[in-house]
Design a protein around this motif. Structure first.
Motif, PDB file in Angstrom:
ATOM      1  N   GLU A   1      -8.219  65.743 -38.092  1.00  0.00           N
ATOM      2  CA  GLU A   1      -9.291  64.754 -37.945  1.00  0.00           C
ATOM      3  C   GLU A   1     -10.425  65.112 -38.907  1.00  0.00           C
ATOM      4  O   GLU A   1     -10.606  66.275 -39.265  1.00  0.00           O
ATOM      5  CB  GLU A   1      -9.792  64.774 -36.507  1.00  0.00           C
ATOM      6  CG  GLU A   1     -10.651  63.604 -36.146  1.00  0.00           C
ATOM      7  CD  GLU A   1     -10.916  63.507 -34.650  1.00  0.00           C
ATOM      8  OE1 GLU A   1     -11.860  62.810 -34.295  1.00  0.00           O
ATOM      9  OE2 GLU A   1     -10.176  64.121 -33.869  1.00  0.00           O
ATOM     10  N   LYS A   2     -11.193  64.110 -39.315  1.00  0.00           N
ATOM     11  CA  LYS A   2     -12.323  64.349 -40.211  1.00  0.00           C
ATOM     12  C   LYS A   2     -13.584  63.757 -39.615  1.00  0.00           C
ATOM     13  O   LYS A   2     -13.554  62.703 -38.996  1.00  0.00           O
ATOM     14  CB  LYS A   2     -12.080  63.728 -41.581  1.00  0.00           C
ATOM     15  CG  LYS A   2     -10.954  64.377 -42.338  1.00  0.00           C
ATOM     16  CD  LYS A   2     -10.779  63.750 -43.699  1.00  0.00           C
ATOM     17  CE  LYS A   2      -9.542  64.308 -44.346  1.00  0.00           C
ATOM     18  NZ  LYS A   2      -9.800  65.181 -45.431  1.00  0.00           N
ATOM     19  N   ILE A   3     -14.691  64.463 -39.808  1.00  0.00           N
ATOM     20  CA  ILE A   3     -16.011  63.954 -39.460  1.00  0.00           C
ATOM     21  C   ILE A   3     -16.749  63.781 -40.779  1.00  0.00           C
ATOM     22  O   ILE A   3     -16.917  64.740 -41.529  1.00  0.00           O
ATOM     23  CB  ILE A   3     -16.784  64.920 -38.552  1.00  0.00           C
ATOM     24  CG1 ILE A   3     -16.078  65.083 -37.212  1.00  0.00           C
ATOM     25  CG2 ILE A   3     -18.219  64.425 -38.358  1.00  0.00           C
ATOM     26  CD1 ILE A   3     -16.736  66.096 -36.296  1.00  0.00           C
TER      27      ILE A   3
ATOM     28  N   ALA B   1     -20.819  67.843 -33.416  1.00  0.00           N
ATOM     29  CA  ALA B   1     -19.455  67.617 -33.892  1.00  0.00           C
ATOM     30  C   ALA B   1     -18.481  67.494 -32.724  1.00  0.00           C
ATOM     31  O   ALA B   1     -17.606  66.624 -32.731  1.00  0.00           O
ATOM     32  CB  ALA B   1     -19.028  68.748 -34.831  1.00  0.00           C
TER      33      ALA B   1
ATOM     34  N   GLU C   1     -18.931  64.136 -31.305  1.00  0.00           N
ATOM     35  CA  GLU C   1     -18.430  63.121 -32.234  1.00  0.00           C
ATOM     36  C   GLU C   1     -16.913  62.938 -32.117  1.00  0.00           C
ATOM     37  O   GLU C   1     -16.414  61.822 -32.193  1.00  0.00           O
ATOM     38  CB  GLU C   1     -18.799  63.522 -33.665  1.00  0.00           C
ATOM     39  CG  GLU C   1     -18.371  62.569 -34.725  1.00  0.00           C
ATOM     40  CD  GLU C   1     -19.234  61.314 -34.798  1.00  0.00           C
ATOM     41  OE1 GLU C   1     -18.733  60.305 -35.292  1.00  0.00           O
ATOM     42  OE2 GLU C   1     -20.400  61.355 -34.366  1.00  0.00           O
ATOM     43  N   ILE C   2     -16.183  64.021 -31.918  1.00  0.00           N
ATOM     44  CA  ILE C   2     -14.724  63.912 -31.838  1.00  0.00           C
ATOM     45  C   ILE C   2     -14.241  63.648 -30.411  1.00  0.00           C
ATOM     46  O   ILE C   2     -13.043  63.542 -30.175  1.00  0.00           O
ATOM     47  CB  ILE C   2     -14.018  65.156 -32.418  1.00  0.00           C
ATOM     48  CG1 ILE C   2     -14.419  66.426 -31.674  1.00  0.00           C
ATOM     49  CG2 ILE C   2     -14.278  65.266 -33.907  1.00  0.00           C
ATOM     50  CD1 ILE C   2     -13.663  67.669 -32.113  1.00  0.00           C
TER      51      ILE C   2
ATOM     52  N   GLU D   1     -14.400  73.855 -41.387  1.00  0.00           N
ATOM     53  CA  GLU D   1     -13.281  73.415 -40.565  1.00  0.00           C
ATOM     54  C   GLU D   1     -13.405  74.003 -39.167  1.00  0.00           C
ATOM     55  O   GLU D   1     -13.703  75.177 -39.008  1.00  0.00           O
ATOM     56  CB  GLU D   1     -11.962  73.864 -41.194  1.00  0.00           C
ATOM     57  CG  GLU D   1     -10.742  73.359 -40.456  1.00  0.00           C
ATOM     58  CD  GLU D   1      -9.460  73.747 -41.143  1.00  0.00           C
ATOM     59  OE1 GLU D   1      -9.128  73.139 -42.165  1.00  0.00           O
ATOM     60  OE2 GLU D   1      -8.809  74.689 -40.655  1.00  0.00           O
TER      61      GLU D   1
ATOM     62  N   SER E   1      -6.068  71.606 -32.304  1.00  0.00           N
ATOM     63  CA  SER E   1      -6.640  70.519 -33.103  1.00  0.00           C
ATOM     64  C   SER E   1      -7.535  71.068 -34.206  1.00  0.00           C
ATOM     65  O   SER E   1      -8.277  72.025 -33.990  1.00  0.00           O
ATOM     66  CB  SER E   1      -7.491  69.590 -32.222  1.00  0.00           C
ATOM     67  OG  SER E   1      -6.743  69.061 -31.185  1.00  0.00           O
TER      68      SER E   1
ATOM     69  N   VAL F   1     -10.417  69.988 -37.229  1.00  0.00           N
ATOM     70  CA  VAL F   1     -11.378  68.977 -37.642  1.00  0.00           C
ATOM     71  C   VAL F   1     -12.069  69.472 -38.896  1.00  0.00           C
ATOM     72  O   VAL F   1     -12.535  70.619 -38.952  1.00  0.00           O
ATOM     73  CB  VAL F   1     -12.442  68.728 -36.543  1.00  0.00           C
ATOM     74  CG1 VAL F   1     -13.420  67.668 -36.983  1.00  0.00           C
ATOM     75  CG2 VAL F   1     -11.778  68.351 -35.225  1.00  0.00           C
TER      76      VAL F   1
END
Length: 71
Positions: free
Chosen positions: A2-4, A16, A19-20, A57, A64, A66
């Motif tokens: 996943e990317k923020i 963060a 956010e996820i 990261e 998981s 991110v």
């Protein structure tokens, strides 16, 4: 993975996680970090205010990943 995407210089670890969708509120960050292992760039991190910048990261206990990226 996943990317923020952020448009500011940094985002905190607590923001963060919110956010996820790992936590519902920013206040839950302290509890989450005390209960679960969270790694930032390979090192265990328990500070919700840790500043994350593009290229960092996050690895969660469930495997998981991110990545923080810039806009």
């Amino acid at each position: 993975m996943e990317k923020i995407v952020i448009s500011t210089a940094y985002i905190t670890l607590g923001q963060a996680l919110k956010e996820i969708g790992v936590i519902d509120t920013g206040g839950m960050a302290k509890w989450y970090l005390s209960e679960y292992a969270v790694y930032v760039n390979g090192e265990e991190e328990n500070r919700r205010g840790k500043k994350l910048v593009p290229g960092d990261e996050i690895l969660l206990e469930d495997g998981s990943r991110v990545e923080i990226t810039a806009n």
